[in-house]
Design a protein around this motif. Sequence first.
Motif, PDB file in Angstrom:
ATOM      1  N   MET A   1       0.630  -1.031   0.082  1.00 15.98           N
ATOM      2  CA  MET A   1      -0.096   0.027  -0.048  1.00 15.98           C
ATOM      3  C   MET A   1       0.898   1.292   0.007  1.00 15.98           C
ATOM      4  O   MET A   1       1.761   1.346   0.752  1.00 15.98           O
ATOM      5  CB  MET A   1      -0.995  -0.171   1.218  1.00 15.98           C
ATOM      6  N   THR A   2       0.568   2.109  -0.881  1.00  9.58           N
ATOM      7  CA  THR A   2       1.548   3.261  -1.078  1.00  9.58           C
ATOM      8  C   THR A   2       0.980   4.398  -0.187  1.00  9.58           C
ATOM      9  O   THR A   2      -0.275   4.228   0.563  1.00  9.58           O
ATOM     10  CB  THR A   2       1.417   3.845  -2.462  1.00  9.58           C
ATOM     11  N   LEU A   3       1.890   5.339   0.263  1.00  9.32           N
ATOM     12  CA  LEU A   3       1.658   6.454   1.250  1.00  9.32           C
ATOM     13  C   LEU A   3       0.224   7.164   0.681  1.00  9.32           C
ATOM     14  O   LEU A   3      -0.468   7.409   1.395  1.00  9.32           O
ATOM     15  CB  LEU A   3       2.486   7.394   1.369  1.00  9.32           C
ATOM     16  N   SER A   4       0.121   7.576  -0.728  1.00  7.20           N
ATOM     17  CA  SER A   4      -0.797   8.306  -1.211  1.00  7.20           C
ATOM     18  C   SER A   4      -2.164   7.573  -1.200  1.00  7.20           C
ATOM     19  O   SER A   4      -3.046   7.992  -0.999  1.00  7.20           O
ATOM     20  CB  SER A   4      -0.512   8.507  -2.638  1.00  7.20           C
ATOM     21  N   ASN A   5      -2.071   6.226  -1.453  1.00  9.04           N
ATOM     22  CA  ASN A   5      -3.059   5.328  -1.247  1.00  9.04           C
ATOM     23  C   ASN A   5      -3.772   5.350   0.135  1.00  9.04           C
ATOM     24  O   ASN A   5      -4.934   5.597   0.404  1.00  9.04           O
ATOM     25  CB  ASN A   5      -2.914   3.831  -1.498  1.00  9.04           C
ATOM     26  N   LEU A   6      -2.870   5.423   1.066  1.00  7.95           N
ATOM     27  CA  LEU A   6      -3.343   5.351   2.705  1.00  7.95           C
ATOM     28  C   LEU A   6      -4.017   6.620   3.011  1.00  7.95           C
ATOM     29  O   LEU A   6      -4.884   6.742   3.610  1.00  7.95           O
ATOM     30  CB  LEU A   6      -2.029   5.190   3.303  1.00  7.95           C
ATOM     31  N   LEU A   7      -3.224   7.764   2.174  1.00  5.94           N
ATOM     32  CA  LEU A   7      -3.935   9.162   2.657  1.00  5.94           C
ATOM     33  C   LEU A   7      -5.088   9.130   2.113  1.00  5.94           C
ATOM     34  O   LEU A   7      -6.266  10.074   2.668  1.00  5.94           O
ATOM     35  CB  LEU A   7      -2.907  10.177   2.132  1.00  5.94           C
ATOM     36  N   PHE A   8      -5.498   8.551   0.949  1.00  8.86           N
ATOM     37  CA  PHE A   8      -6.639   8.734   0.206  1.00  8.86           C
ATOM     38  C   PHE A   8      -7.791   8.284   1.005  1.00  8.86           C
ATOM     39  O   PHE A   8      -8.819   8.640   1.282  1.00  8.86           O
ATOM     40  CB  PHE A   8      -6.667   8.028  -1.200  1.00  8.86           C
ATOM     41  N   ARG A   9      -7.253   7.010   1.658  1.00 11.93           N
ATOM     42  CA  ARG A   9      -8.388   6.114   2.572  1.00 11.93           C
ATOM     43  C   ARG A   9      -8.554   6.917   3.856  1.00 11.93           C
ATOM     44  O   ARG A   9      -9.750   6.805   4.095  1.00 11.93           O
ATOM     45  CB  ARG A   9      -7.801   4.822   2.527  1.00 11.93           C
ATOM     46  N   LEU A  10      -7.713   7.460   4.082  1.00 11.07           N
ATOM     47  CA  LEU A  10      -7.766   8.268   5.511  1.00 11.07           C
ATOM     48  C   LEU A  10      -8.873   9.437   5.034  1.00 11.07           C
ATOM     49  O   LEU A  10      -9.784   9.669   5.899  1.00 11.07           O
ATOM     50  CB  LEU A  10      -6.541   8.933   6.040  1.00 11.07           C
ATOM     51  N   LEU A  11      -8.540  10.127   3.977  1.00 15.89           N
ATOM     52  CA  LEU A  11      -9.486  11.081   3.849  1.00 15.89           C
ATOM     53  C   LEU A  11     -10.987  10.572   3.376  1.00 15.89           C
ATOM     54  O   LEU A  11     -12.259  11.287   3.732  1.00 15.89           O
ATOM     55  CB  LEU A  11      -8.948  11.679   2.318  1.00 15.89           C
ATOM     56  N   LEU A  12     -11.191   9.310   2.708  1.00 12.19           N
ATOM     57  CA  LEU A  12     -12.227   8.761   2.409  1.00 12.19           C
ATOM     58  C   LEU A  12     -13.188   8.616   3.759  1.00 12.19           C
ATOM     59  O   LEU A  12     -14.172   8.726   3.839  1.00 12.19           O
ATOM     60  CB  LEU A  12     -12.357   7.777   1.864  1.00 12.19           C
ATOM     61  N   VAL A  13     -12.468   7.830   4.662  1.00 10.69           N
ATOM     62  CA  VAL A  13     -12.894   7.578   5.890  1.00 10.69           C
ATOM     63  C   VAL A  13     -13.402   8.883   6.767  1.00 10.69           C
ATOM     64  O   VAL A  13     -14.509   8.717   7.390  1.00 10.69           O
ATOM     65  CB  VAL A  13     -11.952   6.470   6.665  1.00 10.69           C
ATOM     66  N   THR A  14     -12.504   9.672   6.926  1.00  9.81           N
ATOM     67  CA  THR A  14     -13.088  10.815   7.469  1.00  9.81           C
ATOM     68  C   THR A  14     -14.017  11.808   6.996  1.00  9.81           C
ATOM     69  O   THR A  14     -15.365  12.089   7.678  1.00  9.81           O
ATOM     70  CB  THR A  14     -11.783  12.125   7.402  1.00  9.81           C
ATOM     71  N   ALA A  15     -14.389  11.832   5.538  1.00 12.03           N
ATOM     72  CA  ALA A  15     -15.581  12.179   4.991  1.00 12.03           C
ATOM     73  C   ALA A  15     -16.747  11.333   5.446  1.00 12.03           C
ATOM     74  O   ALA A  15     -17.748  12.006   5.654  1.00 12.03           O
ATOM     75  CB  ALA A  15     -15.281  12.105   3.432  1.00 12.03           C
ATOM     76  N   MET A  16     -16.621  10.251   5.270  1.00  7.62           N
ATOM     77  CA  MET A  16     -17.859   9.183   5.708  1.00  7.62           C
ATOM     78  C   MET A  16     -18.231   9.408   7.234  1.00  7.62           C
ATOM     79  O   MET A  16     -19.532   9.433   7.386  1.00  7.62           O
ATOM     80  CB  MET A  16     -17.343   7.754   5.311  1.00  7.62           C
ATOM     81  N   THR A  17     -17.235   9.721   8.104  1.00 12.38           N
ATOM     82  CA  THR A  17     -17.474   9.875   9.381  1.00 12.38           C
ATOM     83  C   THR A  17     -18.246  11.033   9.624  1.00 12.38           C
ATOM     84  O   THR A  17     -19.078  11.087  10.582  1.00 12.38           O
ATOM     85  CB  THR A  17     -15.972   9.749  10.249  1.00 12.38           C
ATOM     86  N   PHE A  18     -17.733  12.226   8.922  1.00 15.04           N
ATOM     87  CA  PHE A  18     -18.408  13.482   9.102  1.00 15.04           C
ATOM     88  C   PHE A  18     -19.923  13.309   8.512  1.00 15.04           C
ATOM     89  O   PHE A  18     -20.825  13.920   8.800  1.00 15.04           O
ATOM     90  CB  PHE A  18     -17.549  14.496   8.185  1.00 15.04           C
ATOM     91  N   SER A  19     -20.249  12.565   7.469  1.00 19.52           N
ATOM     92  CA  SER A  19     -21.362  12.512   6.757  1.00 19.52           C
ATOM     93  C   SER A  19     -22.489  11.797   7.738  1.00 19.52           C
ATOM     94  O   SER A  19     -23.502  11.941   7.901  1.00 19.52           O
ATOM     95  CB  SER A  19     -21.422  11.490   5.472  1.00 19.52           C
ATOM     96  N   VAL A  20     -21.773  10.522   8.466  1.00 18.91           N
ATOM     97  CA  VAL A  20     -22.605   9.790   9.436  1.00 18.91           C
ATOM     98  C   VAL A  20     -22.818  10.744  10.656  1.00 18.91           C
ATOM     99  O   VAL A  20     -23.990  10.815  11.259  1.00 18.91           O
ATOM    100  CB  VAL A  20     -21.727   8.604   9.941  1.00 18.91           C
ATOM    101  N   VAL A  21     -21.955  11.663  11.034  1.00 15.12           N
ATOM    102  CA  VAL A  21     -22.105  12.537  12.296  1.00 15.12           C
ATOM    103  C   VAL A  21     -23.279  13.493  11.845  1.00 15.12           C
ATOM    104  O   VAL A  21     -24.198  13.923  12.721  1.00 15.12           O
ATOM    105  CB  VAL A  21     -20.829  13.326  12.589  1.00 15.12           C
ATOM    106  N   ALA A  22     -23.149  14.036  10.538  1.00 19.48           N
ATOM    107  CA  ALA A  22     -24.123  15.204  10.449  1.00 19.48           C
ATOM    108  C   ALA A  22     -25.594  14.428  10.175  1.00 19.48           C
ATOM    109  O   ALA A  22     -26.369  15.190  10.485  1.00 19.48           O
ATOM    110  CB  ALA A  22     -23.877  15.578   8.834  1.00 19.48           C
ATOM    111  N   CYS A  23     -25.592  13.326   9.874  1.00 22.06           N
ATOM    112  CA  CYS A  23     -26.919  12.740   9.717  1.00 22.06           C
ATOM    113  C   CYS A  23     -27.557  11.980  11.294  1.00 22.06           C
ATOM    114  O   CYS A  23     -28.717  11.708  11.185  1.00 22.06           O
ATOM    115  CB  CYS A  23     -27.061  11.457   8.704  1.00 22.06           C
ATOM    116  N   GLY A  24     -26.583  12.246  12.202  1.00 24.71           N
ATOM    117  CA  GLY A  24     -26.962  11.693  13.359  1.00 24.71           C
ATOM    118  C   GLY A  24     -27.699  12.491  14.209  1.00 24.71           C
ATOM    119  O   GLY A  24     -28.583  13.485  13.557  1.00 24.71           O
ATOM    120  N   ASP A  25     -27.715  12.310  15.582  1.00 24.66           N
ATOM    121  CA  ASP A  25     -28.680  13.259  16.206  1.00 24.66           C
ATOM    122  C   ASP A  25     -27.892  14.506  16.989  1.00 24.66           C
ATOM    123  O   ASP A  25     -28.396  15.131  17.772  1.00 24.66           O
ATOM    124  CB  ASP A  25     -29.415  12.478  17.494  1.00 24.66           C
TER     125      ASP A  25
END
Length: 64
Positions: A1-25
Motif C-alpha cells: 500500500m502506497t502512502l498516497s493510497n493510505l492518505l486517500f483512504r484516510l480522507l475517505l474514512v474521515t469524509a464518511m465519518t463526518f457524513s454519518v455524524v451530520a445525519c445523526g442526532d
Amino acid sequence: MTLSNLLFRLLLVTAMTFSVVACGDNNAEDAGEKIDEVVTDAGNKVEDLCEDVKDKADAEDKDC
C-alpha cells in the motif's frame, strides 16, 4: 500500500465519518469520539506502514 493510497483512504474514512455524524442526532460528544477513533486508527495505519517500509528496507532505526 502506497502512502498516497493510505492518505486517500484516510480522507475517505474521515469524509464518511463526518457524513454519518451530520445525519445523526447532533450529539457532539459521540461525534468527537468517532472522530478520535478515526484519527487514531489512521495514525496507527500510517505508523504500521512506516514500520513495514523500514523493515523491508532493513533500516537500523525501526521506530517511526
